[in-house]
Scaffold this active site. Structure first.
Site, PDB file in Angstrom:
ATOM      1  N   GLU A 109      16.501 -16.872 -11.187  1.00 41.72           N
ATOM      2  CA  GLU A 109      16.063 -15.483 -11.367  1.00 41.72           C
ATOM      3  C   GLU A 109      15.357 -15.316 -12.717  1.00 41.72           C
ATOM      4  OE1 GLU A 109      15.509 -13.121  -9.609  1.00 41.72           O
ATOM      5  OE2 GLU A 109      15.547 -11.330 -10.832  1.00 41.72           O
TER       6      GLU A 109
ATOM      7  N   ARG B 280       3.432   0.130  -5.150  1.00 37.67           N
ATOM      8  CA  ARG B 280       3.288  -0.533  -3.857  1.00 37.67           C
ATOM      9  C   ARG B 280       1.984  -1.335  -3.752  1.00 37.67           C
ATOM     10  NH1 ARG B 280       6.852   1.724  -0.164  1.00 37.67           N
ATOM     11  NH2 ARG B 280       5.640   0.845   1.539  1.00 37.67           N
TER      12      ARG B 280
ATOM     13  N   LYS C 262       5.392  -3.915  -5.101  1.00 36.23           N
ATOM     14  CA  LYS C 262       6.844  -3.759  -5.077  1.00 36.23           C
ATOM     15  C   LYS C 262       7.418  -3.987  -3.692  1.00 36.23           C
ATOM     16  CE  LYS C 262      10.737  -2.591  -7.002  1.00 36.23           C
ATOM     17  NZ  LYS C 262      11.336  -3.662  -7.815  1.00 36.23           N
TER      18      LYS C 262
ATOM     19  N   HIS D 152      16.447 -35.969 -12.253  1.00 29.09           N
ATOM     20  CA  HIS D 152      15.804 -36.562 -11.077  1.00 29.09           C
ATOM     21  C   HIS D 152      14.318 -36.223 -11.010  1.00 29.09           C
ATOM     22  CE1 HIS D 152      19.699 -37.859  -9.669  1.00 29.09           C
ATOM     23  NE2 HIS D 152      20.150 -36.647  -9.927  1.00 29.09           N
TER      24      HIS D 152
ATOM     25  N   TRP E  54      -2.885  -2.577  -1.682  1.00 26.01           N
ATOM     26  CA  TRP E  54      -2.628  -3.983  -1.980  1.00 26.01           C
ATOM     27  C   TRP E  54      -3.390  -4.731  -0.911  1.00 26.01           C
ATOM     28  CZ3 TRP E  54      -0.502  -8.375   0.273  1.00 26.01           C
ATOM     29  CH2 TRP E  54      -0.200  -9.421  -0.602  1.00 26.01           C
TER      30      TRP E  54
ATOM     31  N   LYS F 114      11.492 -14.066 -13.174  1.00 20.41           N
ATOM     32  CA  LYS F 114      11.124 -12.905 -14.000  1.00 20.41           C
ATOM     33  C   LYS F 114      10.021 -13.279 -14.969  1.00 20.41           C
ATOM     34  CE  LYS F 114      12.343 -10.372 -12.189  1.00 20.41           C
ATOM     35  NZ  LYS F 114      13.190 -10.400 -11.033  1.00 20.41           N
TER      36      LYS F 114
ATOM     37  N   CYS G 271       0.855  -1.187   0.000  1.00 25.19           N
ATOM     38  CA  CYS G 271       0.000   0.000   0.000  1.00 25.19           C
ATOM     39  C   CYS G 271       0.893   1.240   0.000  1.00 25.19           C
ATOM     40  CB  CYS G 271      -0.941   0.094   1.187  1.00 25.19           C
ATOM     41  SG  CYS G 271      -2.046  -1.293   1.325  1.00 25.19           S
TER      42      CYS G 271
ATOM     43  N   GLU H 255       6.539 -13.950 -13.081  1.00 26.26           N
ATOM     44  CA  GLU H 255       5.837 -12.840 -12.419  1.00 26.26           C
ATOM     45  C   GLU H 255       5.281 -11.802 -13.389  1.00 26.26           C
ATOM     46  OE1 GLU H 255       8.016 -10.337  -9.658  1.00 26.26           O
ATOM     47  OE2 GLU H 255       9.851 -10.618 -10.788  1.00 26.26           O
TER      48      GLU H 255
ATOM     49  N   ASN I 150      -1.134   1.495   5.847  1.00 29.31           N
ATOM     50  CA  ASN I 150      -0.314   0.494   5.170  1.00 29.31           C
ATOM     51  C   ASN I 150       0.181  -0.464   6.241  1.00 29.31           C
ATOM     52  OD1 ASN I 150       1.654  -0.910   3.722  1.00 29.31           O
ATOM     53  ND2 ASN I 150       3.164   0.727   3.934  1.00 29.31           N
ATOM     54  N   GLY I 151      -0.233  -1.716   6.180  1.00 27.32           N
ATOM     55  CA  GLY I 151       0.208  -2.677   7.199  1.00 27.32           C
ATOM     56  C   GLY I 151      -0.938  -3.585   7.584  1.00 27.32           C
TER      57      GLY I 151
HETATM   58  O1  M6R Z   1      12.465  -5.258  -1.599  1.00 31.33           O
HETATM   59  P1  M6R Z   1      12.982  -6.666  -1.527  1.00 31.33           P
HETATM   60  O2  M6R Z   1      14.209  -6.875  -2.308  1.00 31.33           O
HETATM   61  O3  M6R Z   1      13.143  -7.148  -0.102  1.00 31.33           O
HETATM   62  O4  M6R Z   1      11.847  -7.539  -2.167  1.00 31.33           O
HETATM   63  C1  M6R Z   1      11.925  -8.933  -2.170  1.00 31.33           C
HETATM   64  C2  M6R Z   1      10.939  -9.538  -3.134  1.00 31.33           C
HETATM   65  O5  M6R Z   1       9.626  -9.185  -2.783  1.00 31.33           O
HETATM   66  C3  M6R Z   1      11.203  -9.101  -4.566  1.00 31.33           C
HETATM   67  O6  M6R Z   1      12.501  -9.391  -4.969  1.00 31.33           O
HETATM   68  C4  M6R Z   1      10.211  -9.787  -5.521  1.00 31.33           C
HETATM   69  O7  M6R Z   1      10.446 -11.146  -5.566  1.00 31.33           O
HETATM   70  C5  M6R Z   1      10.288  -9.163  -6.905  1.00 31.33           C
HETATM   71  N1  M6R Z   1       8.971  -8.953  -7.408  1.00 31.33           N
HETATM   72  C6  M6R Z   1      11.041  -9.987  -7.878  1.00 31.33           C
HETATM   73  O8  M6R Z   1      11.090  -9.394  -9.117  1.00 31.33           O
END
Ligand code: M6R
Length: 611
Positions: A484, A27, A606, A507, A73, A488, A2, A491, A99-100
């Site tokens: 990674e 956010r 984010k 395996h 969010w 990417k 949020c 997501e 936010n929280g």
């Molecule tokens: O702000 P942070 O690096 O702690 O965030 C961690 C994850 O939430 C963040 O890397 C998330 O997996 C991304 N969406 C990946 O692209």
């Protein structure tokens, strides 16, 4: 998650709030809302994005120089108009954005209901608005005191902002576990989840600490703790530039941020080593020299992409500094009663510096006496403030929800630390440092060169945009890169993708391979190149479609793979910095082909400030 933003001053609040919400939309973007005070308390809110909110308010009264906005969010209650913030108290006089998570909201709600309060939403936030009013009415106290007393009763995490129809010269904000920054302008004040909504108006800010409440009353700012202790605001100067939070001609922030990597890697390395004298200029290495020399183990904690950077960190620290490392998902670490010793160093990696699980993991490690290094991108965020030392990544604001430049910046700093630790522990000579520094200095140009493969990657993306699944394989330093790359893709394009150690495939996952399965393999010239080639053969034998990331000039893999993307040769330990780039571009262009919203993928945010 949020995003919250608020304003009190001499300007019209609405344009500041809307612009601020657009900057904070990364956010969360389930719903958006705004409250403006102009004699009346006007609240407009809806499910959807800030653009939807703008449509809703068209033609409505949006005047007022006191107001606040929220982009959500969803945690408690589905994303709909009613659950959108701001929420109001029983009388409708007090409005709140949050936010929280208020963990004990159900108990509070029950108690308030018994006293006649009626709730309209499913949210935890509405309960707090009611609680504040309940306390204010029952104790005949001021709004600010009612907020303070209400926060005594709250368990959970919050950044909140409160305004009231009956107190048109007051703006109140508080934080515990979620960020809140106060901007101090000329006869005007701002509050926001981060500094991006503020920078056009003032460079003077103060970051609230946990348990602090900021009161702006009659044009003056004061800060108190929930325990009623006065605090002197510590004013800092913002160093962020406006250009860094705008798209700069790119269609998406993600693409801009991918292309910024030569610069962000350079900035993250710049000034941190002296290649002539082979020395480091990192406070963490200097001030914690004895600790580093004596530590028995490093524990790296993080989530998502930051966890992947941590995995690269494990390989680096073990390979270069010969220190045992454990890499932990912060969310698991904090709840599995881990063994943590006083001679452990915990490195917390987080782009945002606000990830709730990572923050909680380091609090746990601190309680057990471990030393904490934070590796974060957002200056002034909670994790660096809760750490004993650390380093910033200097990648600049990362706004695309998919993390790109933060990852490579994290890996760059981890590489420096690995060599710094190695040198302090007698595992790397001056000559080793000289070689490593030279290699590191060459990385930005190699990343630049890799970005030139974009046109080719667009063509490959077109071919695979309809797939339902994808496999990413790598070994050694290529394994975290594979993880990674898969993250990417999934997501932002919603394609199911798995990252695997290439040899592990036989395996189980090999059963998935048929002629429809794209398999992305990190097959660069490394110490295990031949082994990776064997794994490619295994895929090939099952008719999988191979997209290989290879070292420039490679012609062995070229003969086997369906598509190859070349990257410049570099030291094996630096490969994640270069090999990740084509995978970022590939996922971006696949998502574009599929018409996905790359900067705001569904269900994500984010900054994950809830557990
Ligand atoms: O702000 P942070 O690096 O702690 O965030 C961690 C994850 O939430 C963040 O890397 C998330 O997996 C991304 N969406 C990946 O692209």
């Amino acid at each position: 998650m949020c995003g919250i933003v608020a304003y009190i001053g001499h300007r019209e609040a609405y344009p500041i709030l809307i612009k601020g919400l657009k900057r904070l939309e990364y956010r969360g973007y389930d719903s958006a809302g705004i409250a403006l005070l102009n004699g009346n308390l006007n609240i407009y809110k809806c499910k959807g994005k800030v653009a939807d909110l703008e449509n809703i308010v068209a033609g409505k009264n949006i005047t007022g120089s006191l107001g606040m906005g929220h982009t959500r969010w969803a945690t408690h209650g589905e994303p709909n108009d009613t659950n959108s913030h701001p929420h109001i108290s029983q009388s409708g006089d007090i409005a709140i954005i949050h936010n929280g998570i208020i963990e004990n909201y159900a108990t509070l709600k029950e108690e308030l209901s018994q006293r006649g309060h009626e709730f309209t939403s499913d949210t935890d936030t509405e309960v707090l608005a009611h609680l504040i009013e309940d306390i204010k009415n029952n104790t005949h106290t001021s709004l600010e005191e009612a907020v303070r007393l209400a926060l005594h009763e709250v368990i959970g995490a919050y950044a909140i902002v409160i305004i009231s129809k009956n107190d048109p010269t007051k703006l109140i904000g508080a934080r515990k576990g979620s960020p809140l920054v106060v901007g101090i302008g000329d006869n005007e004040y701002f509050m926001a989840s981060d500094a991006t909504p503020i920078i056009e108006y003032t460079r003077n800010v103060t970051y609230l600490n946990d348990g602090e409440i900021a009161f702006i009353k009659d044009g003056k700012l004061s800060i108190k703790t929930i325990q009623n202790v006065e605090k002197t605001p510590y004013i800092e100067k913002l160093e962020m530039n406006l250009e860094t939070i705008e798209k700069g001609g790119y269609e998406h922030f993600m693409l801009k941020e991918i292309h910024e990597q030569p610069r962000s890697i350079y900035d993250s390395l710049r000034g941190r080593f002296d290649p002539i004298n082979c020395t480091f200029a990192m406070r963490s290495l200097k001030e914690f020299e004895t600790k580093i020399k004596n530590l028995k183990r490093i524990i790296i904690v993080g989530c998502g992409t930051s966890w992947h950077a941590g995995l690269v960190g494990e390989y680096l620290f073990e390979d270069i500094a010969r220190i045992p490392v454990e890499v932990e998902y912060a969310s698991e670490f904090r709840y599995r009663n881990p063994v943590i010793n006083e001679d452990d160093l915990v490195i917390a990696i987080s782009q945002s510096g606000e990830t709730a699980d990572t923050l909680a993991a380091i609090e746990l490690a601190k309680e057990k006496g471990a030393t904490i290094f934070g590796l974060c991108n957002v200056v002034g965020s909670s994790i660096p403030r809760a750490s004993h030392a650390g380093a910033y990544t200097h990648a600049g604001p990362e706004i695309g929800v998919a993390s790109t430049k933060a990852f490579t910046a994290q890996v760059a700093v981890l590489t420096l630390w690995a060599f710094g630790f190695a040198h302090l522990r007698g595992k790397a000579s001056k000559q080793d440092l000289r070689n490593a520094f030279a290699e590191l200095e060459a990385i930005p140009a190699k990343v630049e060169k890799t970005l030139e493969r974009e046109a080719q990657i667009i063509e490959i993306a077109k071919l695979f945009s309809e797939t339902n699944n994808a496999l990413y394989l790598g070994r050694g330093y290529g394994f975290p890169v594979a993880l990674e790359g898969a993250l990417k893709l999934k997501e932002i394009s919603y394609i199911h993708a798995e990252g695997y150690p290439a040899a592990e495939m036989k395996h189980g996952p090999i059963a998935l391979i048929d002629e429809a399965m794209p398999v992305v393999v990190i097959a660069t010239k490394s110490s295990i190149y031949e082994k990776v080639i064997s794994n490619i053969q295994e895929v090939k034998a099952r008719k999988g479609k191979i997209i290989a990331i290879v070292t420039e000039g490679d012609n062995k893999v070229r003969k086997m793979a369906d598509y190859v993307i070349e990257i410049p040769e570099t030291k094996e330990y630096l490969e994640p910095l270069v090999a990740t780039i084509p995978l970022q571009l590939l996922s971006y262009y696949v998502a574009i082909q599929r018409g996905c919203n790359v900067d705001q993928p569904r269900n994500l945010a984010k900054s994950v400030t809830v557990e």
